[in-house]
Design a protein around this motif. Structure first.
Motif, mmCIF file in Angstrom:
data_model
loop_
_atom_site.group_PDB
_atom_site.id
_atom_site.type_symbol
_atom_site.label_atom_id
_atom_site.label_comp_id
_atom_site.label_asym_id
_atom_site.label_seq_id
_atom_site.Cartn_x
_atom_site.Cartn_y
_atom_site.Cartn_z
ATOM 1 N N THR A 179 -15.225 8.291 -21.484
ATOM 2 C CA THR A 179 -15.772 8.597 -20.161
ATOM 3 C C THR A 179 -15.126 9.633 -19.578
ATOM 4 N N ALA A 180 -13.900 9.484 -19.301
ATOM 5 C CA ALA A 180 -12.926 10.612 -18.437
ATOM 6 C C ALA A 180 -12.932 11.851 -19.271
ATOM 7 N N LEU A 181 -12.902 11.669 -20.635
ATOM 8 C CA LEU A 181 -12.644 12.995 -21.463
ATOM 9 C C LEU A 181 -14.113 13.694 -21.371
ATOM 10 N N ALA A 182 -15.361 13.191 -21.567
ATOM 11 C CA ALA A 182 -16.614 13.743 -21.636
ATOM 12 C C ALA A 182 -16.744 14.584 -20.262
ATOM 13 N N ALA A 183 -16.647 13.722 -19.022
ATOM 14 C CA ALA A 183 -16.755 14.209 -17.743
ATOM 15 C C ALA A 183 -15.916 15.471 -17.409
ATOM 16 N N SER A 184 -14.603 15.331 -18.057
ATOM 17 C CA SER A 184 -13.816 16.474 -17.858
ATOM 18 C C SER A 184 -14.012 17.739 -18.435
ATOM 19 N N GLY A 185 -14.698 17.438 -19.913
ATOM 20 C CA GLY A 185 -15.012 18.768 -20.566
ATOM 21 C C GLY A 185 -16.340 19.401 -19.893
ATOM 22 N N ALA A 191 -10.107 23.434 -18.613
ATOM 23 C CA ALA A 191 -9.327 23.360 -17.334
ATOM 24 C C ALA A 191 -9.365 21.824 -17.122
ATOM 25 N N GLY A 192 -10.812 21.000 -17.361
ATOM 26 C CA GLY A 192 -10.782 19.416 -17.319
ATOM 27 C C GLY A 192 -9.943 18.668 -17.909
ATOM 28 N N PHE A 193 -9.709 19.164 -19.143
ATOM 29 C CA PHE A 193 -8.961 18.546 -20.043
ATOM 30 C C PHE A 193 -7.436 18.473 -19.596
ATOM 31 N N VAL A 194 -6.868 19.574 -19.264
ATOM 32 C CA VAL A 194 -5.570 19.978 -18.353
ATOM 33 C C VAL A 194 -5.503 18.883 -17.533
ATOM 34 N N LEU A 195 -6.459 18.792 -16.356
ATOM 35 C CA LEU A 195 -6.391 17.949 -15.341
ATOM 36 C C LEU A 195 -6.237 16.566 -15.795
ATOM 37 N N LEU A 196 -6.992 16.051 -16.740
ATOM 38 C CA LEU A 196 -6.785 14.892 -17.209
ATOM 39 C C LEU A 196 -5.543 14.470 -17.738
ATOM 40 N N GLY A 197 -5.190 15.375 -18.746
ATOM 41 C CA GLY A 197 -3.755 15.319 -19.357
ATOM 42 C C GLY A 197 -2.643 15.062 -18.194
ATOM 43 N N VAL A 198 -2.482 15.969 -17.284
ATOM 44 C CA VAL A 198 -1.738 15.988 -16.316
ATOM 45 C C VAL A 198 -1.794 14.520 -15.481
ATOM 46 N N ASN A 226 -3.497 5.178 -8.285
ATOM 47 C CA ASN A 226 -4.990 5.932 -7.889
ATOM 48 C C ASN A 226 -4.735 6.843 -7.244
ATOM 49 N N GLU A 227 -4.230 6.296 -5.751
ATOM 50 C CA GLU A 227 -4.112 7.488 -4.716
ATOM 51 C C GLU A 227 -3.226 8.522 -4.979
ATOM 52 N N ALA A 228 -2.241 8.234 -5.655
ATOM 53 C CA ALA A 228 -1.110 9.474 -6.315
ATOM 54 C C ALA A 228 -1.841 10.305 -7.294
ATOM 55 N N GLY A 229 -2.850 9.649 -8.090
ATOM 56 C CA GLY A 229 -3.462 10.490 -9.175
ATOM 57 C C GLY A 229 -4.605 11.470 -8.589
ATOM 58 N N GLU A 230 -5.230 11.084 -7.605
ATOM 59 C CA GLU A 230 -6.288 11.666 -6.939
ATOM 60 C C GLU A 230 -5.660 13.092 -6.485
ATOM 61 N N VAL A 231 -4.259 12.742 -5.645
ATOM 62 C CA VAL A 231 -3.437 14.071 -5.097
ATOM 63 C C VAL A 231 -3.020 14.830 -6.397
ATOM 64 N N VAL A 232 -2.603 14.348 -7.339
ATOM 65 C CA VAL A 232 -2.283 15.141 -8.563
ATOM 66 C C VAL A 232 -3.382 15.913 -9.118
ATOM 67 N N VAL A 233 -4.697 15.331 -9.271
ATOM 68 C CA VAL A 233 -5.722 16.173 -9.867
ATOM 69 C C VAL A 233 -5.840 17.294 -8.826
ATOM 70 N N LEU A 234 -6.141 17.031 -7.686
ATOM 71 C CA LEU A 234 -6.522 18.074 -6.635
ATOM 72 C C LEU A 234 -5.500 19.050 -6.502
ATOM 73 N N LEU A 235 -4.260 18.936 -6.446
ATOM 74 C CA LEU A 235 -3.369 19.541 -6.535
ATOM 75 C C LEU A 235 -3.310 20.496 -7.817
ATOM 76 N N THR A 236 -3.483 19.859 -9.083
ATOM 77 C CA THR A 236 -3.547 20.543 -10.287
ATOM 78 C C THR A 236 -4.508 21.511 -10.333
ATOM 79 N N GLY A 237 -5.593 21.199 -9.686
ATOM 80 C CA GLY A 237 -6.832 22.170 -9.775
ATOM 81 C C GLY A 237 -6.736 23.258 -8.948
ATOM 82 N N ILE A 238 -5.954 23.142 -8.028
ATOM 83 C CA ILE A 238 -5.821 24.392 -6.959
ATOM 84 C C ILE A 238 -4.772 25.552 -7.786
ATOM 85 N N VAL A 239 -3.606 24.873 -8.480
ATOM 86 C CA VAL A 239 -3.057 25.695 -9.279
ATOM 87 C C VAL A 239 -3.605 26.332 -10.296
#
Length: 253
Positions: A179-185, A191-198, A226-239
Motif C-alpha cells: 500500500t505504501a509503495l503503490a501510493a508513493s509511486g 521521489a515517493g520511493f525516496v521518501l518511503l525509503g528514508v 509515527n510523529e518523527a516519521g511525519e517530520v522526516v517525510v515532510l523534511l525530506t520532501g522539501i530537500v
C-alpha cells in the motif's frame, strides 16, 4: 473488513473499534491505508481553506486537524516518550516515567518543537507537489511505525501495544508495504520511493535506539516513531523538491 474497521477505530477519531480490543494484530496491515485517508482529508481541507484564508493560517489548521482526526494519540505518545527517554537514567525508571500521566519539561519542549516543525514544514511544501505530499506523509509514517512493530520486541508484558502482538503475521507487513509503495509511486513517482525509503530507515534507526534504552518498544514509542516519521517525510520532501532542484536545475527523479 473487521481488521480495517479496527485500524480506523484505533488510529482515528472514528468510533469503530471496540474498547479493549484484544486482537489488533491483523489491523496493522491497514495502517498505511488509514494514513492515506487522513492525508486525503488534509489535502481536501487545504484545497478548500486556501480559497478563503491566508496560507499560514491554513497550515496551522492542518496541524490542528491532524491532531483532532487522530485524537492526538501519536502526539501523546511522543510527549510521553520525550519525558521517559530523556528523563530517566535506567530502563526501569524510563518505563516508569512512560506510564506516568503527568507532563514534564521534556514533553513540553518536545511537543512545542514537534508542532513548530510540522507547521513550518507544511508551510515550506512546494505548491506543485503540495497536495501529493499532504496525502502521502501520514501514510508513509504509519508504515514506519509498523516496521518498528515488526523489527523490535515489545518492552512490557502488558500494555496497549500488546494488543498488536496478538494475531500478527508477515502478510500484514507485506500488505502494508504494498500500500505504501503503490501510493508513493502513484503520487510522487521515484521521489515517493525516496521518501518511503528514508522514512523506513529513520523509523528503524529510532526503534533501535529506543530498544537499546528500554529493551524494546512500547505503545508510546510507537506513537513517537509515527510523529518523527511525519517530520522526516515532510523534511525530506522539501530537500528533494526545493534544494535539489535549486542546486541541479531540475528534480532528481
Amino acid at each position: 473488513m473487521n481488521s480495517l474497521r479496527l485500524a480506523f477505530g484505533f488510529l482515528t477519531v472514528l468510533p469503530l473499534a471496540p474498547v479493549g480490543a484484544a486482537r489488533m494484530g491483523p489491523a496493522r496491515a491497514y495502517f498505511p491505508l488509514v494514513g492515506l485517508a487522513l492525508g486525503g482529508i488534509l489535502a481536501g481541507l487545504d484545497l478548500v481553506a486556501r480559497q478563503a484564508l491566508p496560507p499560514l493560517v491554513v497550515n496551522a489548521l492542518l496541524v490542528v486537524a491532524l491532531l483532532v482526526l487522530t485524537r492526538a494519540i501519536h502526539t501523546e505518545g511522543f510527549l510521553d516518550s520525550c519525558d521517559g527517554l530523556f528523563g530517566g537514567h535506567d530502563r526501569a525508571r524510563r518505563l516508569e516515567i512512560l506510564r506516568d500521566s503527568h507532563v514534564g519539561a521534556f514533553a513540553v519542549l518536545g511537543g512545542a518543537g514537534l508542532l513548530l516543525l510540522k507547521w513550518s514544514l507544511i508551510t515550506g511544501a512546494p505548491d506543485e507537489e503540495r497536495a501529493a505530499v499532504l496525502v502521502l506523509f501520514p501514510c508513509i509514517s504509519r508504515f514506519g511505525m509498523l516496521a518498528t512493530m515488526e523489527a523490535f520486541p515489545y518492552a512490557r508484558e502488558q500494555g496497549l501495544g500488546t494488543a498488536f502482538e496478538n494475531g500478527r503475521s508477515r502478510w500484514q507487513v507485506v500488505v502494508a508495504f504494498a500500500t505504501a509503495l503503490a501510493a508513493s509511486g502513484l503520487l510522487l513517482g521515484s521521489a515517493g520511493f525516496v521518501l518511503l525509503g528514508v522514512a523506513v530507515v529513520a523509523a528503524l534507526a529510532m526503534g533501535r535506539w529506543v530498544t537499546g534504552l528500554l529493551g524494546g518498544m512500547t505503545g508510546d514509542t510507537y506513537g513517537a516513531v509515527n510523529e518523527a516519521g511525519e517530520v522526516v517525510v515532510l523534511l525530506t520532501g522539501i530537500v528533494l523538491f526545493h534544494f535539489a532542484a535549486g542546486l541541479f536545475g531540475a528534480p532528481l527523479w
